[in-house]
Design a protein around this motif. Structure first.
Motif, PDB file in Angstrom:
ATOM      1  N   LEU A  42      91.073  36.086  30.902  1.00 16.55           N
ATOM      2  CA  LEU A  42      90.698  37.463  30.591  1.00 16.55           C
ATOM      3  C   LEU A  42      89.282  37.534  30.031  1.00 16.55           C
ATOM      4  O   LEU A  42      88.541  38.476  30.299  1.00 16.55           O
ATOM      5  CB  LEU A  42      91.699  38.036  29.598  1.00 16.55           C
ATOM      6  N   TYR A  43      88.905  36.520  29.253  1.00 18.78           N
ATOM      7  CA  TYR A  43      87.550  36.516  28.701  1.00 18.78           C
ATOM      8  C   TYR A  43      86.549  35.907  29.674  1.00 18.78           C
ATOM      9  O   TYR A  43      85.380  35.759  29.345  1.00 18.78           O
ATOM     10  CB  TYR A  43      87.516  35.758  27.372  1.00 18.78           C
ATOM     11  N   ASP A  46     107.478  35.675  26.645  1.00 19.14           N
ATOM     12  CA  ASP A  46     108.106  35.127  27.850  1.00 19.14           C
ATOM     13  C   ASP A  46     107.126  34.303  28.684  1.00 19.14           C
ATOM     14  O   ASP A  46     107.407  33.988  29.833  1.00 19.14           O
ATOM     15  CB  ASP A  46     108.764  36.237  28.683  1.00 19.14           C
ATOM     16  N   ARG A  53     101.651  41.420  13.675  1.00 23.66           N
ATOM     17  CA  ARG A  53     102.863  41.014  14.363  1.00 23.66           C
ATOM     18  C   ARG A  53     102.456  40.127  15.539  1.00 23.66           C
ATOM     19  O   ARG A  53     101.434  40.381  16.162  1.00 23.66           O
ATOM     20  CB  ARG A  53     103.544  42.283  14.868  1.00 23.66           C
ATOM     21  N   PHE A  54     103.234  39.104  15.812  1.00 24.81           N
ATOM     22  CA  PHE A  54     102.904  38.206  16.922  1.00 24.81           C
ATOM     23  C   PHE A  54     102.805  39.023  18.210  1.00 24.81           C
ATOM     24  O   PHE A  54     103.746  39.712  18.581  1.00 24.81           O
ATOM     25  CB  PHE A  54     104.001  37.146  17.064  1.00 24.81           C
ATOM     26  N   SER A  55     101.664  38.965  18.854  1.00 24.35           N
ATOM     27  CA  SER A  55     101.482  39.871  19.985  1.00 24.35           C
ATOM     28  C   SER A  55     101.046  39.143  21.259  1.00 24.35           C
ATOM     29  O   SER A  55     100.441  39.726  22.132  1.00 24.35           O
ATOM     30  CB  SER A  55     100.489  40.964  19.624  1.00 24.35           C
ATOM     31  N   LEU A  56     101.375  37.859  21.322  1.00 26.76           N
ATOM     32  CA  LEU A  56     101.188  37.186  22.608  1.00 26.76           C
ATOM     33  C   LEU A  56     102.491  37.343  23.390  1.00 26.76           C
ATOM     34  O   LEU A  56     103.468  37.884  22.879  1.00 26.76           O
ATOM     35  CB  LEU A  56     100.837  35.710  22.393  1.00 26.76           C
ATOM     36  N   TYR A  57     102.490  36.846  24.624  1.00 30.88           N
ATOM     37  CA  TYR A  57     103.656  37.080  25.467  1.00 30.88           C
ATOM     38  C   TYR A  57     104.755  36.058  25.190  1.00 30.88           C
ATOM     39  O   TYR A  57     104.579  34.874  25.434  1.00 30.88           O
ATOM     40  CB  TYR A  57     103.237  37.069  26.937  1.00 30.88           C
ATOM     41  N   TYR A  87      90.801  39.061  17.396  1.00 31.19           N
ATOM     42  CA  TYR A  87      91.647  39.858  16.494  1.00 31.19           C
ATOM     43  C   TYR A  87      93.055  39.300  16.520  1.00 31.19           C
ATOM     44  O   TYR A  87      93.689  39.261  17.560  1.00 31.19           O
ATOM     45  CB  TYR A  87      91.614  41.321  16.950  1.00 31.19           C
ATOM     46  N   PHE A 100      95.933  32.660  29.995  1.00 31.35           N
ATOM     47  CA  PHE A 100      95.745  34.102  30.221  1.00 31.35           C
ATOM     48  C   PHE A 100      94.548  34.607  29.427  1.00 31.35           C
ATOM     49  O   PHE A 100      93.668  35.289  29.962  1.00 31.35           O
ATOM     50  CB  PHE A 100      97.012  34.865  29.823  1.00 31.35           C
ATOM     51  N   VAL A 101      94.504  34.249  28.155  1.00 32.15           N
ATOM     52  CA  VAL A 101      93.395  34.698  27.316  1.00 32.15           C
ATOM     53  C   VAL A 101      92.072  34.158  27.862  1.00 32.15           C
ATOM     54  O   VAL A 101      91.083  34.875  27.976  1.00 32.15           O
ATOM     55  CB  VAL A 101      93.613  34.265  25.850  1.00 32.15           C
ATOM     56  N   LYS A 142      84.623  43.798  21.527  1.00 34.01           N
ATOM     57  CA  LYS A 142      85.835  43.097  21.952  1.00 34.01           C
ATOM     58  C   LYS A 142      85.514  41.732  22.555  1.00 34.01           C
ATOM     59  O   LYS A 142      86.301  40.800  22.470  1.00 34.01           O
ATOM     60  CB  LYS A 142      86.600  43.945  22.970  1.00 34.01           C
ATOM     61  N   ARG A 143      84.368  41.648  23.191  1.00 33.64           N
ATOM     62  CA  ARG A 143      83.985  40.397  23.823  1.00 33.64           C
ATOM     63  C   ARG A 143      83.725  39.294  22.795  1.00 33.64           C
ATOM     64  O   ARG A 143      83.910  38.122  23.068  1.00 33.64           O
ATOM     65  CB  ARG A 143      82.725  40.639  24.660  1.00 33.64           C
ATOM     66  N   THR A 168      96.676  39.921  15.380  1.00 34.55           N
ATOM     67  CA  THR A 168      97.468  41.039  14.877  1.00 34.55           C
ATOM     68  C   THR A 168      98.487  40.572  13.859  1.00 34.55           C
ATOM     69  O   THR A 168      98.864  39.402  13.812  1.00 34.55           O
ATOM     70  CB  THR A 168      98.209  41.719  16.034  1.00 34.55           C
ATOM     71  N   CYS A 202      87.386  46.668  15.189  1.00 34.10           N
ATOM     72  CA  CYS A 202      87.372  46.051  16.520  1.00 34.10           C
ATOM     73  C   CYS A 202      87.575  47.078  17.628  1.00 34.10           C
ATOM     74  O   CYS A 202      87.851  46.720  18.768  1.00 34.10           O
ATOM     75  CB  CYS A 202      88.374  44.914  16.615  1.00 34.10           C
TER      76      CYS A 202
END
Lengths: 391, 350
Positions: free
Chosen positions: B148-149, B135, B129-133, B125, B144-145, B120-121, B127, B95
């Motif tokens: 962004l797209y 907070d 480890r949990f990699s969303l925000y 992906y 947000f996602v 990427k478009r 991950t 990716c």
């Protein structure tokens, strides 16, 4: 595959009464972690060294050799003798001779010189007649610390400047008083109120500190929390990430700046002689510059602690060498060069200029340009440094 | 396994799914020479991932070595291997998060070396480890996602995702306060929100309870049936068996690949299960014997396996006379096959 049976007693059985042993274990662990963290190590060495060098060599609270402009409308032996006496005090360094009142005023307003000395026409003749003529010493008193000692030295000049000049009326004695007088005119801050100098400076200091920290943490936070990996896998470019992270803080910085200026005006009576919109615009530029620099640190630092340490390492010379804490003119040349590279130095000239001197953009364009250049350089470095991959 | 080791070449898989090639994309990319002769592309199935000779080093250490693989559109491709075997590194190279040191390849027809932005478009992906925000709330993360797209209506997309994920009641909860299973559900939801064509899931079910895992997998199958390609790395053998095709990677090398049945059949392992007696002592004794390549305890029984059936039978012959032990010839499990592959590959390395 079979594994060998686990033998719990291979390292020896735990002993009792291990208070010191446990402290020792903790101590070894902390030492190891510290030795892995190079930036912390570097800060421990560099901050004391930097402080020592800056305080020891660069800072001088009774600055000498202050840049001075002269306007001479009467070229004579007496004026030359008096100018020599000015130079001999070591407080004044004549760097410029101007031809008109207008140039004289501009040299002081732009901050090019700290002092201006003006000899009126027919100074010598008046002197010989015993008329006790007056010469004007105009001081840029926005920073009372910088000018205070020099002004105090003026009495000595009056007393001794013409000791060796012949053909003058008898030297001053109890009845007749001195041969000439010096009218010292402390411009912009005649009462030498230190708040007037400090409030515009604090505006810069507070903004530098908060803005740096805000963005210095922004990228490292994403990296530390693991959110960077997701972010990088999404279709967004480094410059977009940077702008998205900087812009909200511009607004916050703007609010912060408004609070400081408002409080300075209301509580300390600091004037805003120049244009408020110009002050707002250049403050915004300064905010963006610091955010960009903080963001650059953020792309270099490995974690949030390192980012804060880097911000602090940058902040320290900003306080010491910008002319905020100590007079800029009093620093040696090398320190002034470093100072010129710091955004705060330029912003201090801008805020003191606009608030206390009523300066306009034409007077301050050099400093405004310096801020803009610093901002774009920092942004360029940040975008170039920003790793779009995890390599 | 047909070829003894490094790189499996026989592309035996892809028969498991009978996905019609209707949604096939034409941009196959890469070098079509070798591919055209293989036949599988003849039925019109499009290729989602096609990489050749991928290599990645971190300093001196080679993390992925000369890896080649191909994943067809609509396939669920399992990516298995021990910790540190290079699965995550491979996924990141696919990716565009890591740049390969050698090798070429395409992902959805885009060059992985030069067209990372396009990849990427269209790739989601997830991950390890949990990699969303943590907070941000569940809804805010999804929005947000979506933004962004560049989705036309991120709010509505987020709302739809909340409903689809069964997270409606938790829209306002901070993501950091979700339990492991719900976090994983949210992460998957965020991945599929922009409707990617390929999902890369890096150990998505680690630390998730069996029920949530089952739900997760039925969702994966649902997505695959709609044409999405899914590459999923896992440690769980039962999950491997849910994949259309698997690849096993250890020490940076792809050791075998194909549908689970083929992988087991091709392993060439002879296996016995023995029950009774002191299995721990028995295991120690057996593992030191010639012909026994692997002994693994399963509860009260042992799996004893060997690559050479005659030697294995000879090795266990004395024990088969022990009345306390009950021997039974068995099929090797996928785990047996993998552990054997790993041991062999380790032997090759040392």
């Amino acid at each position: 595959m079979t594994e060998p049976p686990v033998r719990p007693d291979e390292g020896g059985r735990p002993r009792r009464g291990g208070f010191f042993r446990r402290v020792w274990a903790m101590l070894i662990k902390e030492g190891l972690q510290l030795s892995r963290d190079r930036i912390t190590f570097a800060t421990m060495i560099f901050i004391p060294l930097m402080q020592l060098v800056l305080f020891g060599y660069a800072i001088n609270t009774t600055p000498r050799h202050l840049p001075t402009a002269i306007l001479i409308q009467d070229d004579s032996d007496a004026t030359r003798a008096i100018l020599a006496a000015f130079s001999n005090t070591a407080y004044f360094k004549i760097i410029k001779q101007v031809r008109s009142e207008k140039d004289f005023d501009f040299a002081i307003a732009s901050g090019e010189v700290q002092f201006g000395i003006e000899f009126p026409a027919d100074f010598e003749r008046a002197l010989r007649r015993g008329d006790k003529p007056a010469l004007l010493v105009a001081a840029d008193a926005t920073d009372p610390v910088a000018t205070g000692s020099a002004i105090a030295a003026l009495n000595g000049i009056v007393a001794n400047a013409l000791v060796h000049e012949r053909g003058l009326p008898p030297r001053d004695d109890a009845e007749s008083g001195p041969l000439f007088e010096i009218r010292a005119h402390a411009r912009y801050n005649p009462a030498a109120v230190s708040q007037l100098n400090i409030v515009p400076g604090l505006l810069g200091i507070i903004l530098t500190m908060t803005m740096l920290i805000f963005t210095a943490l922004s990228v490292t936070r994403e990296r530390e929390r693991g959110t960077m990996e997701s972010l990088l896998a999404m279709p967004i470019r480094p410059v977009e990430i940077m702008l998205g992270k900087i812009l909200p803080y511009v607004l916050i910085g703007f609010i912060q700046g408004a609070i400081i200026i408002g409080a300075g005006t209301l509580l300390f009576g600091v004037p805003i002689l120049g244009s408020l919109p110009l002050l707002a615009a250049l403050t915004t530029l300064f905010i963006a510059t610091n955010l960009a620099i903080g963001y650059t640190f953020s792309t270099v630092a490995q974690n949030q602690l390192q980012a804060i340490q880097m911000a602090f390492m940058f902040f320290l010379p900003n306080i010491l060498l910008s002319g905020f804490a100590f007079p800029f003119a009093g620093m040696p040349r090398w320190a002034q060069w470093i100072g010129e590279a710091l955004p705060l130095t330029h912003f201090l000239r801008i805020t003191r200029g606009i608030m206390l001197k009523g300066s306009d953009l034409a007077t301050l364009q050099g400093d405004a340009l310096a801020l803009a250049v610093a901002m774009f350089v920092a942004m360029g470095v940040a975008v170039a440094r920003f790793r779009q991959t995890l390599d | 396994m047909s070829d003894s080791g490094s790189r499996a070449v026989s592309d035996s898989g892809s028969r498991a799914v009978s996905d019609s090639g209707s949604r096939a994309v034409s941009d196959v990319g890469g070098d079509g020479r070798e591919r055209a002769g293989e036949g599988e592309t003849g039925n019109g199935r499009a290729i989602a991932i096609d990489v050749n000779g991928l290599t990645k080093r971190f300093g001196e250490r080679v993390v992925v070595r000369d890896l080649s693989m191909r994943v067809y559109r609509g396939q669920i491709y399992g990516f298995l291997g021990p910790n540190g075997s290079g699965k995550t590194t491979t996924i990141r190279m696919l990716c565009g998060l890591l740049t390969p040191d050698a090798g070429t390849g395409t992902c959805l027809g885009y060059n992985i070396l030069t067209e990372a932005a396009e990849i990427k478009r269209h790739v989601g992906y997830m991950t390890q480890r949990f990699s969303l925000y943590e907070d941000l709330s569940v809804r805010e993360n999804l929005e947000f996602v979506g933004r962004l797209y560049g989705l036309a209506n991120p709010r509505r997309a987020a709302q739809a995702a909340l409903v689809r994920l069964g997270l409606e009641g938790r829209g306002h909860q901070l993501a950091g306060t979700l339990s492991g299973g719900w976090k994983q559900r949210l992460a998957l939801g965020a991945c599929i929100l922009p409707e990617p064509r390929l999902l890369l899931l890096d150990e998505p079910t680690a630390g998730v309870d069996p029920k949530a895992r089952r739900d997760f997998w039925s969702q994966i199958h649902q997505l695959a049936s709609e044409g999405m390609t899914v590459l999923v790395s896992t440690h769980y053998m039962d999950e491997a068996e849910r994949c259309h095709e698997i690849a096993y990677i250890a020490y940076g090398e792809l050791l075998t690949r194909g549908p689970v049945k083929d992988v087991i059949r091709n392993s060439g392992l002879a296996t016995w299960t023995v029950t009774g007696g002191d299995t721990w002592r028995l295991a120690e004794e057996l593992s030191s014997r010639e012909g026994v390549d692997m002994v693994a305890p399963f509860g009260a029984s042992l799996h004893v396996a060997g690559r050479d059936k005659a030697k294995l039978d000879a090795a266990i012959a004395p024990y088969r006379r022990d009345p306390a032990l009950s021997w039974q010839e068995d099929q090797p499990t996928l785990e047996d096959v993998f552990i054997d592959l790993m041991n062999r590959s380790k032997d090759n390395f040392q």
